[in-house]
Design a protein around this motif. Structure first.
Motif, PDB file in Angstrom:
ATOM      1  N   ARG A 181       0.813  -1.249  -0.067  1.00 23.54           N
ATOM      2  CA  ARG A 181       0.184  -0.512   0.444  1.00 23.54           C
ATOM      3  C   ARG A 181       1.199   1.813  -0.027  1.00 23.54           C
ATOM      4  N   HIS A 182       2.065   1.628   0.874  1.00 22.71           N
ATOM      5  CA  HIS A 182       2.885   2.679   0.421  1.00 22.71           C
ATOM      6  C   HIS A 182       3.339   2.584  -0.458  1.00 22.71           C
TER       7      HIS A 182
ATOM      8  N   ASP B 292       1.151   4.057  -2.767  1.00 19.47           N
ATOM      9  CA  ASP B 292       0.418   5.542  -2.578  1.00 19.47           C
ATOM     10  C   ASP B 292       1.604   6.999  -2.753  1.00 19.47           C
ATOM     11  N   ASP B 293       2.687   5.908  -3.189  1.00 21.25           N
ATOM     12  CA  ASP B 293       4.007   6.461  -3.621  1.00 21.25           C
ATOM     13  C   ASP B 293       3.631   7.502  -5.010  1.00 21.25           C
TER      14      ASP B 293
ATOM     15  N   GLN C  15      -7.355   9.907  -9.118  1.00 19.69           N
ATOM     16  CA  GLN C  15      -7.113  10.001  -6.939  1.00 19.69           C
ATOM     17  C   GLN C  15      -8.676   9.862  -6.616  1.00 19.69           C
TER      18      GLN C  15
ATOM     19  N   GLN D 231     -10.387   3.806  -2.975  1.00 15.78           N
ATOM     20  CA  GLN D 231      -8.558   2.998  -2.740  1.00 15.78           C
ATOM     21  C   GLN D 231      -8.257   1.899  -3.085  1.00 15.78           C
TER      22      GLN D 231
ATOM     23  N   ARG E 109      -8.178   2.525  -7.407  1.00 13.03           N
ATOM     24  CA  ARG E 109      -7.227   2.751  -7.469  1.00 13.03           C
ATOM     25  C   ARG E 109      -5.506   2.056  -7.394  1.00 13.03           C
ATOM     26  N   TYR E 110      -5.886   1.143  -6.636  1.00 13.87           N
ATOM     27  CA  TYR E 110      -4.733   0.306  -6.188  1.00 13.87           C
ATOM     28  C   TYR E 110      -4.530  -0.501  -7.329  1.00 13.87           C
TER      29      TYR E 110
END
Length: 608
Positions: A187-188, A191-192, A267, A271, A274-275
């Motif tokens: 996830r990190h 998100d980056d 965006q 979530q 989006r991933y």
């Protein structure tokens, strides 16, 4: 989601428009159905039943009586010796129609579109949704599935609603997998991608969207750096990608959405959604970047080859001028050192006042006067040219420029193992490990004997730059031949990777053949035997016609020749009648004519 346009949906739900021949073909029913029609009580039911049978025979669908075409009603009435006015759509009630539909389905051996059929179709749609086929293609395949399983095709609304539901269920399944299976570290990472680096005003995801096609060394190094970033991201996301099981089509679909969308649009997605898009985008760009680097490799090598060949030709031209000068010197020298000596020897031999001992001594003095230096130099130059010495010299001289472009690419790519290129792969691994490139250390198994010999200079030193050129050339050759592949790619995977996996084929062979409508070809021997007999019969027929063929000419050596007759102007240009005869035709008119005949515009649809 709109799968069919309004006009397509209307055309689907209304009876087909028959021409005269089609009307006779589909509305001229067999005796069994005509007997059923004749046994009905009212003329209205008789005409309606006949039309329902004809339409079902053509499309495997049933239609509303108010949509029946007037010409078809007239034809059906004449078939039954009834007046056209005997049919009134409003009097052909639903109860009567349902009873008649059961007769039609029973006669043609079809099943109604009931709950069992809906369940089977839903499973098929789920399978196609997992493959991420386009909704319109799913719609067309649903019709094929129903007809293949002898199930009546419903109205378009029923099919499109079920397709939407299947696609929605697949989307929900993917979001659930992403919510449950995605680790905090992944996830990190994702998100980056939606964050802008401090030293740049663009998002990381945006920076990875475009792939450079430039062959400049600096641009190639930037492309390799982007590839390494994508490779690292893809490696860390590989586990969740395997669980999503998107397949190539799914990866292309979700990645295409990212490539065509702006950042604020991405965006705004949920979530997990989006991933999913970001994971597919990383994988897609990773595949594309490998393809792009191999394309760059082939482009650089093609340019290198043409430039080196041009320089080699210039070298040959300059060498020919030097050789011509040496030939002139040698020819001039022949007059003195060869022919002059020969004449002197002949004069000594004919001298009557000299003894044999004196003649031998005189001939020795004449032979000492001969000079072969110029001839030996010319011979060496010709031998050098024959052995491609100057060609390898050109390759070696241009090697550094080639290394600046291709060395980073070769170090970045990871090729699949293969027995046919094992020697080359050993050399590639040695190169990537920055191993010593000397005659005693560099792998030479991929080179032929002449190349191995030319790598050693006269003083015994090893030509490292030429070795690298040979390595790059060998890699190019096996990439083009398909022997050297990368696993995660769109264009340069091994051929077997584009086929159905062997394990799945062995497990689901019967189902796959059935879905493709190829069950009759499951056993090859009967099919091949039939094709063999058909081919033999065609050969026999062709040979029998040869005697009467006026264009077949037999030669004296028993071979034959076919004299092709001249074509008429209309045959030579079969499309000529489709276009206006004047010289200048507007491009829009050309495109309209093409579209009218092949529906070209139907191939253009929205990327989603």
């Amino acid at each position: 989601m709109r799968i069919l346009t309004a006009s397509e949906q209307e055309a689907f739900d209304k009876p087909p428009l028959f021409d005269h021949n089609e009307r006779k073909r589909f509305l001229d029913l067999p005796k069994g159905l005509m007997d059923i029609a004749a046994g009905l009580r009212t003329p209205n039911s008789q005409i309606g039943f006949l039309l329902m049978c004809g339409y079902f025979k053509a499309t495997k669908r049933f239609y509303q009586p108010q949509d029946f075409h007037e010409r078809d009603i007239s034809f059906a009435a004449r078939q039954l010796n009834l007046a056209e006015e005997a049919f009134q759509a409003t009097h052909y009630t639903e109860t009567t129609r349902l009873r008649h539909q059961r007769h039609v389905l029973e006669f043609y051996g079809f099943a109604p579109y009931d709950e069992s059929a809906k369940s089977s179709l839903a499973n098929e749609i789920a399978t196609m949704a997992r493959m991420h086929l386009k909704p319109r293609l799913i719609f067309d395949r649903c019709m094929d599935f129903l007809v293949q399983h002898r199930i009546a095709v419903p109205r378009s609304r029923s099919l499109t609603d079920r397709i939407r539901a299947g696609l929605h269920d697949r989307k929900v399944e993917l979001i659930g997998l992403m919510d449950d299976q995605l680790s905090d570290n992944s996830r990190h990472l994702l998100d980056d991608l939606f964050a802008a680096p401090e030293d740049k005003n663009r998002y990381r995801l945006t920076l990875l969207k475009k792939l450079s096609q430039s062959t400049r060394p600096t641009k190639i190094k930037e492309a390799v750096a982007d590839f390494e970033i994508l490779s690292d991201l893809h490696h860390q996301l590989a586990s969740i990608l395997a669980k999503l099981d998107l397949g190539v089509a799914g990866i292309r679909y979700f990645a295409g959405s990212v490539l065509k969308s702006r950042m604020f649009q991405l965006q705004q997605r949920r979530q997990a959604d989006r991933y999913i898009h970001a994971t597919a985008f990383v994988t897609h760009q990773f595949y594309r970047s490998q393809d792009n680097m191999i394309d760059l490799w082939l482009s650089v090598m093609a340019s290198f080859k043409s430039t080196a060949a041009r320089e080699y030709q210039e070298t040959l031209m300059q060498g020919r001028k030097e050789q011509q000068r040496q030939i002139e010197i040698v020819v001039d020298g022949l007059e003195v050192s060869v022919f002059g000596v020969m004449r002197g020897i002949r004069g000594v031999m004919e001298a009557a006042n000299l003894s044999d001992t004196e003649k031998v001594a005189a001939i020795g003095k004449l032979l000492d006067q001969s000079k072969t230096t110029d001839f030996d130099q010319l011979k060496d130059e010709l031998t050098k040219t024959a052995k491609n010495g100057s060609w390898y010299g050109v390759l070696e001289a241009r090697s550094v420029k080639l290394q600046n472009r291709l060395s980073p690419v070769l170090r970045a790519l990871n090729f699949m193992q293969g027995k046919r290129v094992s020697a080359l792969l050993e050399a590639i691994d040695h190169f990537k490990a920055d191993g010593d490139l000397f005659a005693t250390h560099a792998p030479l198994g991929f080179l032929d004997s002449d190349q191995k010999a030319d790598l050693i200079r006269a003083d015994g030193t090893f030509r490292v730059s030429l070795y690298k050129v040979f390595l790059f050339q060998a890699v190019t050759t096996v990439i083009k031949s398909g022997d050297l592949n990368v696993d995660q790619s769109y264009k340069y995977r091994p051929m077997d990777a584009y086929l159905i996996e062997k394990e799945r084929w062995n497990k689901d062979k019967v189902l796959l053949l059935e879905r493709a409508g190829l069950s009759e070809f499951a056993e090859p021997e009967p099919v091949l035997a039939k094709l063999n007999s058909t081919l033999s019969a065609q050969y026999q027929a062709t040979n029998n016609h040869a005697a009467t063929n006026p264009h077949l000419k037999l030669r004296k050596d028993r071979t034959f020749h076919i004299a092709t007759p001249a074509l008429d102007a209309s045959e030579a240009d079969p499309l000529g009648d489709l276009f206006p005869q004047r010289h200048d035709v507007p491009l829009a008119q050309v495109l309209e004519t093409v579209n009218n005949h092949c529906r070209m515009l139907a191939a253009f649809d929205h990327w989603q």
